[in-house]
Enzyme design. Structure first.
Site, PDB file in Angstrom:
ATOM      1  N   TYR A  57     -62.160 102.203 -18.019  1.00  0.00           N
ATOM      2  CA  TYR A  57     -60.823 102.399 -17.448  1.00  0.00           C
ATOM      3  C   TYR A  57     -60.622 101.469 -16.259  1.00  0.00           C
ATOM      4  O   TYR A  57     -59.557 100.899 -16.081  1.00  0.00           O
ATOM      5  CB  TYR A  57     -60.622 103.863 -17.009  1.00  0.00           C
ATOM      6  CG  TYR A  57     -59.185 104.125 -16.593  1.00  0.00           C
ATOM      7  CD1 TYR A  57     -58.251 104.579 -17.516  1.00  0.00           C
ATOM      8  CD2 TYR A  57     -58.746 103.869 -15.288  1.00  0.00           C
ATOM      9  CE1 TYR A  57     -56.930 104.781 -17.164  1.00  0.00           C
ATOM     10  CE2 TYR A  57     -57.430 104.061 -14.924  1.00  0.00           C
ATOM     11  CZ  TYR A  57     -56.523 104.518 -15.868  1.00  0.00           C
ATOM     12  OH  TYR A  57     -55.220 104.703 -15.509  1.00  0.00           O
ATOM     13  N   PHE A  72     -33.181  83.800 -20.380  1.00  0.00           N
ATOM     14  CA  PHE A  72     -33.862  84.383 -21.523  1.00  0.00           C
ATOM     15  C   PHE A  72     -33.481  85.862 -21.549  1.00  0.00           C
ATOM     16  O   PHE A  72     -33.299  86.484 -20.506  1.00  0.00           O
ATOM     17  CB  PHE A  72     -35.384  84.190 -21.503  1.00  0.00           C
ATOM     18  CG  PHE A  72     -35.984  84.746 -22.766  1.00  0.00           C
ATOM     19  CD1 PHE A  72     -35.782  84.113 -23.979  1.00  0.00           C
ATOM     20  CD2 PHE A  72     -36.660  85.955 -22.761  1.00  0.00           C
ATOM     21  CE1 PHE A  72     -36.256  84.658 -25.168  1.00  0.00           C
ATOM     22  CE2 PHE A  72     -37.145  86.503 -23.950  1.00  0.00           C
ATOM     23  CZ  PHE A  72     -36.945  85.848 -25.155  1.00  0.00           C
ATOM     24  N   THR A  73     -33.400  86.425 -22.761  1.00  0.00           N
ATOM     25  CA  THR A  73     -32.833  87.775 -22.943  1.00  0.00           C
ATOM     26  C   THR A  73     -33.493  88.831 -22.047  1.00  0.00           C
ATOM     27  O   THR A  73     -32.821  89.474 -21.228  1.00  0.00           O
ATOM     28  CB  THR A  73     -32.964  88.184 -24.419  1.00  0.00           C
ATOM     29  OG1 THR A  73     -34.329  88.014 -24.820  1.00  0.00           O
ATOM     30  CG2 THR A  73     -32.080  87.309 -25.306  1.00  0.00           C
ATOM     31  N   ASP A 112     -41.701  80.977 -15.502  1.00  0.00           N
ATOM     32  CA  ASP A 112     -41.884  81.654 -16.783  1.00  0.00           C
ATOM     33  C   ASP A 112     -42.710  80.699 -17.638  1.00  0.00           C
ATOM     34  O   ASP A 112     -42.202  79.733 -18.205  1.00  0.00           O
ATOM     35  CB  ASP A 112     -40.537  81.963 -17.443  1.00  0.00           C
ATOM     36  CG  ASP A 112     -40.718  82.637 -18.807  1.00  0.00           C
ATOM     37  OD1 ASP A 112     -41.831  82.558 -19.368  1.00  0.00           O
ATOM     38  OD2 ASP A 112     -39.759  83.224 -19.321  1.00  0.00           O
ATOM     39  N   LYS A 143     -47.534  84.000 -26.980  1.00  0.00           N
ATOM     40  CA  LYS A 143     -47.091  82.711 -27.512  1.00  0.00           C
ATOM     41  C   LYS A 143     -48.235  81.689 -27.347  1.00  0.00           C
ATOM     42  O   LYS A 143     -49.181  81.689 -28.097  1.00  0.00           O
ATOM     43  CB  LYS A 143     -45.824  82.247 -26.779  1.00  0.00           C
ATOM     44  CG  LYS A 143     -44.551  82.965 -27.246  1.00  0.00           C
ATOM     45  CD  LYS A 143     -44.352  84.285 -26.601  1.00  0.00           C
ATOM     46  CE  LYS A 143     -42.961  84.833 -26.741  1.00  0.00           C
ATOM     47  NZ  LYS A 143     -42.849  86.197 -26.235  1.00  0.00           N
ATOM     48  N   ARG A 197     -29.941  83.048 -32.586  1.00  0.00           N
ATOM     49  CA  ARG A 197     -29.980  82.754 -31.152  1.00  0.00           C
ATOM     50  C   ARG A 197     -28.608  82.199 -30.801  1.00  0.00           C
ATOM     51  O   ARG A 197     -28.400  81.001 -30.677  1.00  0.00           O
ATOM     52  CB  ARG A 197     -31.078  81.753 -30.789  1.00  0.00           C
ATOM     53  CG  ARG A 197     -32.482  82.257 -30.989  1.00  0.00           C
ATOM     54  CD  ARG A 197     -33.098  83.044 -29.838  1.00  0.00           C
ATOM     55  NE  ARG A 197     -32.764  84.450 -29.749  1.00  0.00           N
ATOM     56  CZ  ARG A 197     -33.527  85.372 -29.149  1.00  0.00           C
ATOM     57  NH1 ARG A 197     -34.689  85.052 -28.631  1.00  0.00           N
ATOM     58  NH2 ARG A 197     -33.132  86.617 -29.049  1.00  0.00           N
ATOM     59  N   PHE A 221     -29.388  92.325 -29.899  1.00  0.00           N
ATOM     60  CA  PHE A 221     -29.804  91.579 -31.097  1.00  0.00           C
ATOM     61  C   PHE A 221     -30.968  92.236 -31.833  1.00  0.00           C
ATOM     62  O   PHE A 221     -31.114  92.078 -33.038  1.00  0.00           O
ATOM     63  CB  PHE A 221     -30.181  90.136 -30.719  1.00  0.00           C
ATOM     64  CG  PHE A 221     -31.270  90.051 -29.684  1.00  0.00           C
ATOM     65  CD1 PHE A 221     -30.969  90.164 -28.342  1.00  0.00           C
ATOM     66  CD2 PHE A 221     -32.586  89.880 -30.058  1.00  0.00           C
ATOM     67  CE1 PHE A 221     -31.983  90.108 -27.385  1.00  0.00           C
ATOM     68  CE2 PHE A 221     -33.605  89.822 -29.115  1.00  0.00           C
ATOM     69  CZ  PHE A 221     -33.296  89.947 -27.777  1.00  0.00           C
TER      70      PHE A 221
HETATM   71  O1  PLI Z   1     -41.901  89.309 -25.658  1.00  0.00           O
HETATM   72  P1  PLI Z   1     -42.567  89.436 -24.297  1.00  0.00           P
HETATM   73  O2  PLI Z   1     -42.163  90.663 -23.578  1.00  0.00           O
HETATM   74  O3  PLI Z   1     -44.049  89.277 -24.351  1.00  0.00           O
HETATM   75  O4  PLI Z   1     -42.067  88.159 -23.449  1.00  0.00           O
HETATM   76  C1  PLI Z   1     -40.758  87.996 -23.039  1.00  0.00           C
HETATM   77  C2  PLI Z   1     -40.406  86.548 -22.955  1.00  0.00           C
HETATM   78  C3  PLI Z   1     -40.254  85.978 -21.732  1.00  0.00           C
HETATM   79  N1  PLI Z   1     -39.929  84.661 -21.615  1.00  0.00           N
HETATM   80  C4  PLI Z   1     -39.725  83.863 -22.684  1.00  0.00           C
HETATM   81  C5  PLI Z   1     -39.368  82.448 -22.479  1.00  0.00           C
HETATM   82  C6  PLI Z   1     -39.886  84.383 -23.956  1.00  0.00           C
HETATM   83  O5  PLI Z   1     -39.722  83.580 -24.996  1.00  0.00           O
HETATM   84  C7  PLI Z   1     -40.228  85.772 -24.135  1.00  0.00           C
HETATM   85  C8  PLI Z   1     -40.310  86.364 -25.410  1.00  0.00           C
HETATM   86  N2  PLI Z   1     -39.908  85.714 -26.482  1.00  0.00           N
HETATM   87  C9  PLI Z   1     -39.830  86.166 -27.738  1.00  0.00           C
HETATM   88  C10 PLI Z   1     -40.220  87.530 -28.137  1.00  0.00           C
HETATM   89  C11 PLI Z   1     -39.348  85.240 -28.738  1.00  0.00           C
HETATM   90  O6  PLI Z   1     -39.309  85.568 -29.922  1.00  0.00           O
HETATM   91  O7  PLI Z   1     -38.993  84.105 -28.360  1.00  0.00           O
END
Ligand code: PLI
Length: 458
Positions: free
Chosen positions: A73, A125-126, A216, A259, A383, A450
């Site tokens: 933990y 970004f969303t 970011d 990513k 998008r 979305f």
């Molecule tokens: O999906 P998260 O919560 O791990 O990350 C959010 C996020 C933050 N910044 C940017 C530039 C992103 O591209 C992003 C998440 N992107 C997704 C899920 C995508 O499909 O592009």
């Protein structure tokens, strides 16, 4: 080794079988999903280009790391490995693990933003903008105009326009700007990089105005690759060196490790300031977990630490971006309108140009994404106006210039033949485009609409 080829620097050790479906199956599936590709079952998808997030193939080393998980933990050894790796590769002194990027965005926004603040950024970004708004701030777009033009060939469409930044200071005063948020390889612009020259100027601007610079860094390695290819002063530097230099110019970072770093789950908030770290530790226990795991299992932190080291290898990123460029070039040769230059993680179809007969209020990109799925089983993502959402003050739809469908390539997952099938599918849909109808909402969620919205054809 020839640099003319983007051939993969790995071989395949395990495969996952995928199901082939008929057109009738797919028509039924998309109707059931309310014409929203997020609501399809993945079983019903042939080539899944919805996202590059959490869907990459981990290496044998990362899987070996999974077996080395220390699931204590508190004080897991994998946390210390992750923290040291973040400092070594990304420069940030303190790391707060989070379950994924938006967990880090929540904590960052709550700490830095006061109600009534403004947060400038190189395009929204969303999830990032939503967390800024939930904390009481207004997002202000300060990216260069070229980023909103799908035809512009500007090599660094992620760059900041300093006239826009200065105008914001004149209007609201620098005290209302807690930080500027700079994304590397800007997702919503089409996976477009910021140059190191521009980022250096942003750093200097922040120093002059006493404003923090938050990064970011979700796709920082892809951005570094473009800097190496396009910014003369960096052509002899390694991607790893460029990544470090980018991070070193900034004060803090949010990371979705799903990513670049090729893990299925995870992220972090990182910073150099001890006081900021203390506050983040105070909040991470409320929303994510103890500050030495923050919503991640020990094994996932280990896979992430290893993924970071793999993500900045030149041959990896060369092949990764090379595959995206291959798809983009083939589509362009077939006469498909796409966002130029081709991005780092995805090829973006210009839906407003492809479906010029559908007005933006009838969601052309959403309709195109659904039609592509029905034609071939290729899953993509809207998008455009649906992703952009509504202005929180006026309730009006934001109307972005970019009305796009994203074909997002997971890392180390699909083959060149899959890319060729995708090109065939998109050109098929191009030929039948006059038969595609616009859509209207049957259900519109209040936030991040979305993901779960439902539609019907008009
Ligand atoms: O999906 P998260 O919560 O791990 O990350 C959010 C996020 C933050 N910044 C940017 C530039 C992103 O591209 C992003 C998440 N992107 C997704 C899920 C995508 O499909 O592009």
């Amino acid at each position: 080794m020839s640099t003319q080829t983007w051939a993969e620097p790995y071989k395949i050790k395990m495969v996952e079988l995928i199901k082939m479906t008929s057109r009738e199956d797919r028509l039924a599936a998309i109707e059931k999903a309310g014409y929203n590709t997020f609501l399809l079952r993945s079983e019903d998808v042939y080539i899944d280009l919805l996202t590059d997030s959490g869907v990459s193939a981990m290496s044998d080393r990362q899987w070996a790391g999974i077996m080395m998980g220390d699931e204590a933990y508190a004080g897991s050894r994998n946390f210390y490995h992750l923290r040291d790796t973040v400092e070594e590769y990304y420069s940030y002194r303190y790391t707060v693990p989070c379950h994924q990027g938006r967990g880090a965005e929540n904590i960052l926004s709550q700490i830095l933003i006061s109600p009534g603040d403004y947060v400038p950024g190189n395009m929204y970004f969303t999830t990032t903008r939503l967390h800024q708004e939930l904390a009481g701030a207004t997002f202000v777009d300060v990216i260069i105009d070229e980023a909103h033009d799908p035809e512009s060939e500007h090599p660094f469409k992620g760059n900041v326009d300093f006239d826009k930044l200065d105008a914001l200071v004149d209007e609201v005063g620098q005290d209302k700007i807690p930080y500027i948020c700079i994304a590397t390889c800007v997702n919503m612009a089409g996976g477009q990089p910021i140059s190191l020259e521009n980022l250096r100027q942003v750093r200097a601007w922040c120093d002059r105005h006493d404003v923090m610079l938050v990064h970011d860094m979700t796709r920082v390695a892809e951005n570094a690759h473009f800097i190496q290819q396009r910014e003369d002063a960096y052509k002899d530097k390694t991607v790893r060196e460029i990544v470090y230099e980018i991070c070193d110019l900034t004060d803090a970072a949010t990371m979705s490790s799903k990513k670049d770093a090729m893990v299925n789950i995870g992220g972090f908030l990182a910073m150099n300031d001890a006081k900021f770290y203390e506050k983040a530790c105070g909040l991470v226990v409320v929303y994510e977990g103890l500050h030495t795991y923050g919503g991640m299992a020990g094994r996932d932190m280990e896979a992430l630490a290893i993924g970071i080291t793999e993500s900045v290898q030149d041959e990896h990123i060369h092949a990764r971006v090379g595959q995206v460029q291959y798809l983009g070039r083939k589509l362009r040769e077939a006469g498909v309108p796409i966002v130029n230059p081709i991005g780092g993680h995805a090829v973006f179809l210009n839906a407003s140009k492809m479906l010029a007969h559908i007005p933006q209020e009838h969601f052309p990109a959403q309709a195109l994404s659904a039609a592509l799925y029905v034609d071939s089983g290729v899953r993509s993502m809207e998008r455009g106006i649906v992703s952009a959402g509504r202005n929180k003050e006026t309730g009006e739809n934001y109307k972005p210039n970019l009305e796009l469908v994203r074909l997002t390539i997971p890392r180390r997952v699909y083959t060149q033949a899959h890319m060729d099938v995708t090109v065939g599918a998109v050109t098929d849909v191009m030929e039948q485009r006059s038969t595609i109808k616009g859509l209207r909402f049957t259900y519109e969620p209040e936030m991040l609409r979305f993901f779960q919205a439902r539609f019907e054809p008009i």
